[in-house]
Design an enzyme around this catalytic site. Structure first.
Site, PDB file in Angstrom:
ATOM      1  N   ILE A  23       0.802  -1.221   0.000  1.00 40.11           N
ATOM      2  CA  ILE A  23       0.000   0.000   0.000  1.00 40.11           C
ATOM      3  C   ILE A  23       0.838   1.275   0.000  1.00 40.11           C
ATOM      4  CG2 ILE A  23      -2.043  -1.027   1.061  1.00 40.11           C
ATOM      5  CD1 ILE A  23      -1.106  -0.024   3.750  1.00 40.11           C
ATOM      6  N   GLY A  24       2.148   1.171   0.070  1.00 42.92           N
ATOM      7  CA  GLY A  24       2.958   2.388   0.029  1.00 42.92           C
ATOM      8  C   GLY A  24       4.404   2.146   0.387  1.00 42.92           C
ATOM      9  N   PHE A  39      12.150   3.868   5.194  1.00 41.44           N
ATOM     10  CA  PHE A  39      13.141   2.802   5.177  1.00 41.44           C
ATOM     11  C   PHE A  39      12.602   1.493   4.624  1.00 41.44           C
ATOM     12  CE2 PHE A  39      11.076   2.162   9.289  1.00 41.44           C
ATOM     13  CZ  PHE A  39      10.918   0.795   9.339  1.00 41.44           C
ATOM     14  N   ASP A  45      10.154  15.282   8.369  1.00 42.04           N
ATOM     15  CA  ASP A  45       9.723  14.854   7.035  1.00 42.04           C
ATOM     16  C   ASP A  45       8.227  15.074   6.852  1.00 42.04           C
ATOM     17  OD1 ASP A  45      10.301  13.972   4.491  1.00 42.04           O
ATOM     18  OD2 ASP A  45      10.081  11.840   4.977  1.00 42.04           O
TER      19      ASP A  45
END
Length: 459
Positions: A142-143, A147, A261
């Site tokens: 799903i993504g 890392f 981030d």
């Protein structure tokens, strides 16, 4: 779970409860649902002292019974662990199950008692995760995280979670980011942060288990690949959710955390379009020394979102997150990515933030608005205020940027003004419709009937 959160809502915990009450005063519709409770430093000292005494007594008793005790797996509460280093991780308030076997699982589970830990160990074993993800099949992918890859997993009890599987590399940086994310996730709990469930270490496998958020990322919604186009009010609510989360990280955890981030692909949306900030792989603790102004560290982040002052000096502060949030505000308004190389040859055309802020300074705020958003005078006025805040957040010098708390206050004010203006517009429209209805139902006497009455009276 919701009831548990409500019962645990913070009251009377020093600065945290003060923040809560002030938020309520600024925005009556806001509900603070974090279950975080700050720990007293004085109590911590006493606890450490008592633990050291208990440790000495336990060591003396252990020397007498060691030869009679059979070897077994050891279950430790995180608050009894040593600080994080290359071999271990301190996670409070999470239990950690460790075994002497070289192929054992290391699993942590939030607020897990000793009696519950065994069942969670069985459910969160590497073998069970393999089954739950269909052996990490592409169908369940799903993504991507900082890392590794993120998978959807369906456990035996039917519950669905997300599993972040670290990329296998020859370097040691993945292990560092893995442990950093565990450390950060275990310290926080907030409605607008992805909930940490546990982690698994098995041979060379590293997995982080978090709640599954089922409506994709903010970037997918802005791209149009997920859901219907977002209206401005929805985008504003998402921005407020994000600012709540970051303000909590900066000022209302036991130790301030800098995410490092903040970007649209790290913002997950629920089916009701509530935002949750994810991916703490790059997160750092703020300086412990209150007189320290920054953390010196290697630059990490995503191009287009990184604070330029941090980029040039390697000095990280909470204002670096503020810069990223300003870029995200521009992204919410325009729908564009921070860097779009196909937009033109000139630099300001490719850099969305620079282009949008220039247009706003020239008075062309409507030009920068995502064309899929419906426009009205109230929406355009609100967009101008949001873009003015984005300009403050992305100031070149960090000293000129507002704190996240201030950003929250501005966005609450924008939402309140927008709602009031929309209510006035709706009331005016309803009044105008009622007048039109009255005019359409009124029928003046016809000329023919008037003449008949007039001449009939002459007979």
């Amino acid at each position: 779970m919701l009831a548990a959160r409500n019962r645990a809502s913070p009251t009377g915990h020093g600065g945290f409860s003060g923040f809560n009450s002030e938020f309520h005063q600024s925005d009556p519709g806001f509900s603070w649902t974090s279950t975080y409770t700050p720990r007293s430093r004085v109590v911590n000292k006493k606890v450490r002292s008592s633990r050291s005494i208990r440790g000495k007594v336990a060591a003396l008793a252990g020397s007498c019974t060691k030869c009679f005790a059979p070897p077994r797996s050891e279950i430790k509460e995180a608050h009894e662990n040593t600080p994080i280093d290359g071999q271990d991780v301190t996670i409070s308030p999470i239990s950690r199950i460790s075994s002497t076997s070289s192929t054992s699982n290391n699993i942590s589970r939030q607020r897990g008692s000793s009696s519950q830990t065994k069942s969670w160990q069985e459910q969160f074993s590497f073998q069970e995760i393999c089954i739950a993800t269909s052996n990490f099949s592409e169908q369940n992918r799903i993504g991507l995280g900082n890392f590794g890859t993120v998978y959807k997993a369906k456990l035996r009890d039917g519950s669905i979670i997300a599993v972040k599987r670290a990329t296998k590399t020859h370097g040691g940086h993945i292990s560092v980011e893995f442990r950093s994310e565990i450390q950060m996730l275990s310290k926080v709990e907030h409605l607008n942060l992805v909930k940490f469930l546990g982690y698994v270490e098995y041979e060379d496998e590293r997995l982080i288990l978090v709640e599954y958020v089922n409506n994709g990322t903010l970037r997918q919604h802005l791209d149009g690949s997920q859901g219907e186009p977002l209206e401005f009010a929805q985008r504003l609510n998402i921005a407020i959710d994000i600012v709540h989360a970051i303000a909590y990280l900066h000022g209302y955890t036991d130790h301030p955390i800098i995410h490092r981030d903040i970007k649209s692909s790290n913002i997950l949306l629920t089916e009701h379009l509530r935002a949750k900030v994810a991916d703490f792989g790059f997160a750092r603790l703020a300086p412990e020394n209150p007189e320290a102004t920054h953390v010196s560290t290697l630059v990490k982040g995503t191009a287009g979102y990184v604070d330029p002052e941090y980029l040039h000096t390697n000095q990280l502060t909470d204002r670096s997150d503020v810069y990223s949030f300003g870029v995200l505000l521009v992204e919410l308004i325009t729908g564009r990515r921070p860097i779009e190389r196909g937009r033109g040859r000139r630099r300001h055309q490719r850099l969305t933030t620079e282009w949008a802020l220039r247009k706003c300074r020239e008075g062309d705020v409507v030009v920068v608005m995502d064309p899929r958003m419906r426009r009205s005078s109230a929406v355009v006025a609100a967009v101008e205020k949001v873009m003015a805040l984005a300009a403050e957040c992305t100031a070149p010098e960090r000293a000129a940027r507002p704190a996240m708390r201030r950003c929250a206050e501005v966005l609450w004010s924008v939402r309140r003004d927008l709602q009031q203006e929309q209510q006035r517009a709706a009331a005016a429209a309803a009044s105008a419709a009622a007048r039109r209805h009255d005019d359409s139902t009124y029928a003046p006497p016809s000329v023919t009937s008037s003449r008949q009455e007039r001449f009939g009276n002459l007979r």
